[in-house]
Design an enzyme around this catalytic site. Structure first.
Site, mmCIF file in Angstrom:
data_model
loop_
_atom_site.group_PDB
_atom_site.id
_atom_site.type_symbol
_atom_site.label_atom_id
_atom_site.label_comp_id
_atom_site.label_asym_id
_atom_site.label_seq_id
_atom_site.Cartn_x
_atom_site.Cartn_y
_atom_site.Cartn_z
ATOM 1 N N ASP A 84 6.513 -4.931 2.436
ATOM 2 C CA ASP A 84 6.929 -5.634 3.393
ATOM 3 C C ASP A 84 8.074 -6.878 2.766
ATOM 4 O O ASP A 84 8.056 -6.893 1.533
ATOM 5 C CB ASP A 84 5.565 -6.644 4.013
ATOM 6 C CG ASP A 84 4.662 -5.952 4.758
ATOM 7 O OD1 ASP A 84 4.922 -4.781 5.298
ATOM 8 O OD2 ASP A 84 3.570 -6.395 4.666
ATOM 9 N N TRP B 65 0.795 -1.125 0.106
ATOM 10 C CA TRP B 65 0.014 0.145 -0.066
ATOM 11 C C TRP B 65 0.811 1.306 -0.207
ATOM 12 O O TRP B 65 2.188 1.098 -0.005
ATOM 13 C CB TRP B 65 -1.051 -0.020 1.214
ATOM 14 C CG TRP B 65 -0.405 0.316 2.381
ATOM 15 C CD1 TRP B 65 0.424 -0.239 3.095
ATOM 16 C CD2 TRP B 65 -0.313 1.795 3.398
ATOM 17 N NE1 TRP B 65 0.820 0.392 4.423
ATOM 18 C CE2 TRP B 65 0.313 1.546 4.290
ATOM 19 C CE3 TRP B 65 -0.817 2.800 2.937
ATOM 20 C CZ2 TRP B 65 0.254 2.754 5.096
ATOM 21 C CZ3 TRP B 65 -0.967 3.857 3.671
ATOM 22 C CH2 TRP B 65 -0.445 3.597 4.938
#
Lengths: 132, 185
Positions: B126, B107
């Site tokens: 991540d 995101w």
């Protein structure tokens, strides 16, 4: 005569600046709202998220125009109708080198996103489909 | 048989004449140490050949911002991070720790750089594939959205798009300049 030339140049400069600013705004909105999944280059992630290159092909299929406005990522984007329409038009030209005819409008996006797709897979228009 | 022995003897003697033991030891040593150290280099595995599916977004040029400490949660780019800062985990704000791969989906939020007062688009990819890092746990949520706006949410394990779904830490890559802070006014 001189005044008219200056005025014409000024108006032209304003128009160019506005178009340039709009393109920047669409590029920024793309990065913010879409690139996380579709990638900054719009190529998506094979097996995870679809590529946006070539999506203009959907416009040629029955129901394709509505589909592009109703897919969850579009319909649920945290953008107002006008910005969303501009962004979708920008994505089509940026990644598919193709414009919607006529371009999506805020009014059209308002109508389409009120009825988002529940099943994007079965709802995807095919060449043979006649669904609208 | 004798001819075979002679042939091997000749080859061995020629090798001994032409290849010094020190040269051999040096090259062998380089190979052994280099081969062992290669996997430790801090590069994202996802940059591997043919792995178009996973990549760290290219950092935008000219938007690096001023010096800050990426090992602190207060670092300006961490304004919407929820997880372990990769700079504390053997990586950096833009590179995954050794042995992990970057999530291909993520995101994007915005953070204001206090040095110039401008807002920037930050990609919070991540790093995945090793157990959670545990260092520098940060939970700042400026401009982050609730779960139902999943593509703007930092509670999601974005390793869902990687080969391994095991979360290790989070990056904070500047991918461009924003004209307004999030959420939009």
């Amino acid at each position: 005569m001189k005044k008219a030339v200056v005025l014409t140049l000024f108006v032209g400069w304003i128009a160019i600046a506005s178009v340039s600013r709009a393109a920047e705004s669409n590029a920024e909105n793309y990065l913010l709202h879409c690139s996380g999944c579709h990638g900054a280059d719009g190529r998506g992630v094979p097996g995870v998220t679809p590529s946006l290159h070539g999506i203009a092909e959907l416009l040629e299929r029955p129901g394709g125009r509505a589909y592009l406005g109703r897919v969850p990522g579009v319909a649920q984007a945290a953008l107002d109708d006008r910005k969303l329409a501009a962004l979708l038009n920008w994505v089509l030209t940026e990644f598919s080198q193709h414009s919607a005819d006529p371009p999506y409008s805020g009014k059209e996006m308002h109508r389409l996103r009120k009825n988002p797709l529940r099943d994007t897979v079965s709802g995807r228009p095919t060449q043979a489909s006649t669904k609208e | 048989m004798t001819r075979l022995d002679a042939w091997w003897e000749e080859r061995a003697r020629r090798l001994a004449r032409n290849a010094g033991r020190r040269t051999f030891l040096a090259r062998m040593g380089t190979l052994l140490v280099g081969g062992t150290a290669l996997p430790l280099l801090p590069v994202a595995r996802a940059y591997g050949e043919g792995k178009k599916s996973a990549r760290v977004p290219a950092p935008a040029e000219g938007f690096d911002g001023p010096a800050g400490d990426p090992k602190r949660c207060e670092y300006w780019r961490h304004c919407a991070i929820d997880g372990f800062a990769c700079a504390c985990c053997g990586g950096s704000a833009t590179t995954c720790p050794p042995g992990t791969e970057v999530s291909p989906v993520t995101w994007v939020g915005t953070c204001r750089n206090p040095a110039d007062g401008k807002d920037y688009l930050i990609s919070y990819n991540d790093c995945c594939g090793k157990a959670f890092c545990g260092r520098c746990p940060c939970n700042r949520n400026e401009g982050e959205r609730p779960d139902y706006h999943w593509y703007r949410n930092n509670d999601i394990n974005w390793c869902a798009g990687a080969r391994s779904q095991v979360y290790n830490c989070s990056l904070a890559v500047v991918i461009g300049q924003a004209t307004e802070a999030q959420p939009e006014k």
